[in-house]
Design a protein around this motif. Structure first.
Motif, PDB file in Angstrom:
ATOM      1  N   LEU A 177       1.302  -0.924   0.769  1.00 37.17           N
ATOM      2  CA  LEU A 177      -0.256  -0.449   0.124  1.00 37.17           C
ATOM      3  C   LEU A 177       1.067   1.278  -0.292  1.00 37.17           C
ATOM      4  CD1 LEU A 177      -3.242   0.650  -0.223  1.00 37.17           C
ATOM      5  CD2 LEU A 177      -2.924   0.991   2.610  1.00 37.17           C
ATOM      6  N   ALA A 178       1.988   0.981   0.385  1.00 41.79           N
ATOM      7  CA  ALA A 178       3.181   1.961   0.869  1.00 41.79           C
ATOM      8  C   ALA A 178       3.560   2.835  -0.266  1.00 41.79           C
ATOM      9  CB  ALA A 178       3.703   1.910   1.500  1.00 41.79           C
ATOM     10  N   SER A 179       3.838   1.242  -1.212  1.00 37.01           N
ATOM     11  CA  SER A 179       4.884   1.962  -2.428  1.00 37.01           C
ATOM     12  C   SER A 179       3.629   2.311  -3.854  1.00 37.01           C
ATOM     13  CB  SER A 179       5.273   0.311  -2.713  1.00 37.01           C
ATOM     14  OG  SER A 179       5.992  -0.165  -1.936  1.00 37.01           O
ATOM     15  N   GLU A 180       2.861   1.668  -3.670  1.00 41.10           N
ATOM     16  CA  GLU A 180       1.413   2.315  -4.600  1.00 41.10           C
ATOM     17  C   GLU A 180       0.954   3.628  -4.435  1.00 41.10           C
ATOM     18  OE1 GLU A 180      -1.457  -0.250  -5.720  1.00 41.10           O
ATOM     19  OE2 GLU A 180      -0.871  -2.361  -4.870  1.00 41.10           O
ATOM     20  N   LEU A 181       1.568   3.865  -2.737  1.00 47.99           N
ATOM     21  CA  LEU A 181       1.283   5.270  -2.691  1.00 47.99           C
ATOM     22  C   LEU A 181       2.329   6.203  -3.076  1.00 47.99           C
ATOM     23  CD1 LEU A 181      -0.974   4.621   0.334  1.00 47.99           C
ATOM     24  CD2 LEU A 181      -1.643   5.976  -2.092  1.00 47.99           C
ATOM     25  N   GLY A 182       3.807   5.995  -3.156  1.00 50.17           N
ATOM     26  CA  GLY A 182       4.689   6.204  -3.333  1.00 50.17           C
ATOM     27  C   GLY A 182       5.099   7.070  -1.915  1.00 50.17           C
ATOM     28  N   VAL A 183       4.824   6.475  -0.703  1.00 56.34           N
ATOM     29  CA  VAL A 183       5.473   6.866   0.492  1.00 56.34           C
ATOM     30  C   VAL A 183       5.760   6.089   1.290  1.00 56.34           C
ATOM     31  CG1 VAL A 183       3.213   8.831   0.762  1.00 56.34           C
ATOM     32  CG2 VAL A 183       3.306   6.939   1.459  1.00 56.34           C
ATOM     33  N   SER A 184       6.492   5.912   1.988  1.00 59.07           N
ATOM     34  CA  SER A 184       7.360   4.766   2.813  1.00 59.07           C
ATOM     35  C   SER A 184       6.333   4.454   4.290  1.00 59.07           C
ATOM     36  CB  SER A 184       8.664   5.399   3.430  1.00 59.07           C
ATOM     37  OG  SER A 184       8.107   6.837   4.940  1.00 59.07           O
ATOM     38  N   ARG A 185       6.435   3.106   4.158  1.00 55.92           N
ATOM     39  CA  ARG A 185       5.423   2.052   5.416  1.00 55.92           C
ATOM     40  C   ARG A 185       5.419   3.538   6.857  1.00 55.92           C
ATOM     41  NH1 ARG A 185       5.311  -2.957   6.234  1.00 55.92           N
ATOM     42  NH2 ARG A 185       3.420  -2.877   8.630  1.00 55.92           N
ATOM     43  N   MET A 186       6.468   3.979   7.113  1.00 56.63           N
ATOM     44  CA  MET A 186       7.016   4.737   8.544  1.00 56.63           C
ATOM     45  C   MET A 186       5.957   6.219   8.258  1.00 56.63           C
ATOM     46  SD  MET A 186       9.773   7.113  10.089  1.00 56.63           S
ATOM     47  CE  MET A 186      10.421   5.546  10.790  1.00 56.63           C
ATOM     48  N   THR A 187       5.834   6.387   6.364  1.00 59.10           N
ATOM     49  CA  THR A 187       4.207   7.755   6.256  1.00 59.10           C
ATOM     50  C   THR A 187       3.062   6.717   6.416  1.00 59.10           C
ATOM     51  OG1 THR A 187       5.923   8.784   5.704  1.00 59.10           O
ATOM     52  CG2 THR A 187       3.908   9.312   4.298  1.00 59.10           C
ATOM     53  N   LEU A 188       2.823   6.276   5.719  1.00 62.23           N
ATOM     54  CA  LEU A 188       1.736   4.973   6.042  1.00 62.23           C
ATOM     55  C   LEU A 188       1.617   5.661   7.219  1.00 62.23           C
ATOM     56  CD1 LEU A 188      -0.454   3.962   3.750  1.00 62.23           C
ATOM     57  CD2 LEU A 188       0.896   1.833   4.253  1.00 62.23           C
ATOM     58  N   ASN A 189       1.700   4.668   8.442  1.00 58.15           N
ATOM     59  CA  ASN A 189       1.552   4.174   9.513  1.00 58.15           C
ATOM     60  C   ASN A 189       1.140   5.472  10.411  1.00 58.15           C
ATOM     61  OD1 ASN A 189       2.369   1.492   9.473  1.00 58.15           O
ATOM     62  ND2 ASN A 189       3.732   1.621   9.914  1.00 58.15           N
ATOM     63  N   ARG A 190       1.691   6.204  10.441  1.00 61.48           N
ATOM     64  CA  ARG A 190       1.595   7.498  10.527  1.00 61.48           C
ATOM     65  C   ARG A 190       0.005   8.157  10.203  1.00 61.48           C
ATOM     66  NH1 ARG A 190       7.157  10.058   9.285  1.00 61.48           N
ATOM     67  NH2 ARG A 190       5.909  11.248   7.479  1.00 61.48           N
ATOM     68  N   TRP A 191       0.031   7.975   9.022  1.00 59.84           N
ATOM     69  CA  TRP A 191      -1.512   8.808   8.168  1.00 59.84           C
ATOM     70  C   TRP A 191      -2.662   7.646   8.593  1.00 59.84           C
ATOM     71  CZ3 TRP A 191      -0.148   8.268   2.326  1.00 59.84           C
ATOM     72  CH2 TRP A 191       0.414   9.770   2.306  1.00 59.84           C
ATOM     73  N   VAL A 192      -2.531   6.247   8.878  1.00 62.37           N
ATOM     74  CA  VAL A 192      -3.293   5.152   9.065  1.00 62.37           C
ATOM     75  C   VAL A 192      -3.831   4.583  10.199  1.00 62.37           C
ATOM     76  CG1 VAL A 192      -4.293   5.116   6.536  1.00 62.37           C
ATOM     77  CG2 VAL A 192      -2.525   3.049   8.068  1.00 62.37           C
ATOM     78  N   GLY A 193      -1.894   4.511  11.543  1.00 59.49           N
ATOM     79  CA  GLY A 193      -1.704   3.522  12.244  1.00 59.49           C
ATOM     80  C   GLY A 193      -1.263   2.348  11.866  1.00 59.49           C
ATOM     81  N   SER A 194      -2.131   1.235  12.574  1.00 57.98           N
ATOM     82  CA  SER A 194      -1.377   0.089  12.606  1.00 57.98           C
ATOM     83  C   SER A 194      -2.227  -0.626  10.870  1.00 57.98           C
ATOM     84  CB  SER A 194      -2.298  -0.589  13.670  1.00 57.98           C
ATOM     85  OG  SER A 194      -3.308  -0.937  13.536  1.00 57.98           O
ATOM     86  N   ARG A 195      -2.101  -1.606  10.879  1.00 62.71           N
ATOM     87  CA  ARG A 195      -3.014  -2.311   9.285  1.00 62.71           C
ATOM     88  C   ARG A 195      -4.722  -3.109  10.512  1.00 62.71           C
ATOM     89  NH1 ARG A 195      -3.271  -8.669   8.101  1.00 62.71           N
ATOM     90  NH2 ARG A 195      -4.550  -8.294   5.907  1.00 62.71           N
ATOM     91  N   ASP A 196      -4.299  -3.287  11.684  1.00 63.89           N
ATOM     92  CA  ASP A 196      -5.873  -3.794  12.041  1.00 63.89           C
ATOM     93  C   ASP A 196      -6.746  -2.957  11.948  1.00 63.89           C
ATOM     94  OD1 ASP A 196      -4.866  -6.461  12.344  1.00 63.89           O
ATOM     95  OD2 ASP A 196      -4.999  -6.309  15.265  1.00 63.89           O
ATOM     96  N   ARG A 197      -6.150  -0.848  12.453  1.00 61.17           N
ATOM     97  CA  ARG A 197      -6.911  -0.312  12.381  1.00 61.17           C
ATOM     98  C   ARG A 197      -7.700   0.329  10.758  1.00 61.17           C
ATOM     99  NH1 ARG A 197      -7.539   4.310  16.402  1.00 61.17           N
ATOM    100  NH2 ARG A 197      -8.055   5.960  15.400  1.00 61.17           N
ATOM    101  N   LEU A 198      -6.404   0.450  10.082  1.00 67.41           N
ATOM    102  CA  LEU A 198      -6.946   0.371   9.292  1.00 67.41           C
ATOM    103  C   LEU A 198      -7.863  -0.385   8.619  1.00 67.41           C
ATOM    104  CD1 LEU A 198      -6.350   1.767   5.926  1.00 67.41           C
ATOM    105  CD2 LEU A 198      -4.813   0.482   5.286  1.00 67.41           C
ATOM    106  N   LEU A 199      -7.575  -1.710   8.649  1.00 67.86           N
ATOM    107  CA  LEU A 199      -8.651  -2.285   8.448  1.00 67.86           C
ATOM    108  C   LEU A 199      -9.813  -2.311   9.085  1.00 67.86           C
ATOM    109  CD1 LEU A 199      -6.705  -6.059   8.159  1.00 67.86           C
ATOM    110  CD2 LEU A 199      -8.087  -4.745   6.058  1.00 67.86           C
ATOM    111  N   GLY A 200     -10.324  -2.496  10.327  1.00 61.25           N
ATOM    112  CA  GLY A 200     -11.278  -1.487  10.949  1.00 61.25           C
ATOM    113  C   GLY A 200     -11.889  -0.104   9.908  1.00 61.25           C
TER     114      GLY A 200
END
Length: 198
Positions: free
Chosen positions: A46-69
């Motif tokens: 997901l981070a790669s497709e958005l063109g950002v780092s995994r760290m940035t994605l985590n700042r945006w959405v939190g954990s994978r569980d939180r995102l899936l929720g």
């Protein structure tokens, strides 16, 4: 906007670096699209497709569980609203029909069944515990539904506790195959809610 702010994290000019709130929405839209398509949502992909780092994605959405929720609630809320509009009658019957239809819709949804089949334990954690905001949102929705449809209190339970019981009933019959091995049956949701609230 200064030219430097229009760079992606890699320093290229392929995309626009968005504020966190816009990045969060972009991530949610992409994750939702993948989820509906039956594709396992992976944070690194997901981070790669958005063109950002995994760290940035985590700042945006939190954990994978939180995102899936968040993804699941973004699908559940309009479904609940639709089922509520389709319910006939009022009071207990409206509550029972709304939630029975909601569970029936989930059981008939290919992407939900794929999610439950591929990630059973993770799915249950996200859908039925504090791992995400989904269950809290679901209980709040049912609390509002009960306040609007019931003429008065049911027993001595506060409405939030009653809503919690109702939600647990819907979950029990929706995920019963994963708990006891029995076949899920949405009609039992309506029957159990009528019994509880009557």
């Amino acid at each position: 906007m200064p030219p430097a702010s229009r760079r992606t994290e890699s320093g290229s000019h392929r995309g626009v670096e968005t504020p966190a709130s816009q990045g969060q929405q972009a991530a949610l839209r992409l994750a939702r699209r993948q989820f509906i398509g039956g594709v396992r949502v992976e944070m690194q992909t997901l981070a790669s497709e958005l063109g950002v780092s995994r760290m940035t994605l985590n700042r945006w959405v939190g954990s994978r569980d939180r995102l899936l929720g968040e993804v699941n609630w973004s699908l559940a809320k309009p479904t609940l609203d639709l089922c509520r509009r389709q319910a006939t009658g009022s009071g207990v019957e409206a509550v029972a029909q709304t939630l029975e239809r909601f569970i029936a819709t989930g059981l008939a949804s290919p992407f939900m069944q794929t999610f439950l089949k591929q990630e059973g334990e993770i799915a249950l954690r996200i859908l039925t515990t504090r791992s995400s905001e989904l269950q809290r949102n679901y209980i709040a929705y049912v609390s509002d539904l009960l306040r609007e449809e019931l003429p008065g209190p049911v027993g001595d339970l506060p409405i939030e506790d009653l809503a919690y019981l109702v939600v647990r009933i819907t979950e029990s019959f929706c995920y019963v195959d994963m708990i006891t091995g029995d076949a899920p049956d949405a009609t039992k949701v309506g029957a159990a809610i009528r019994l509880l609230l009557s």
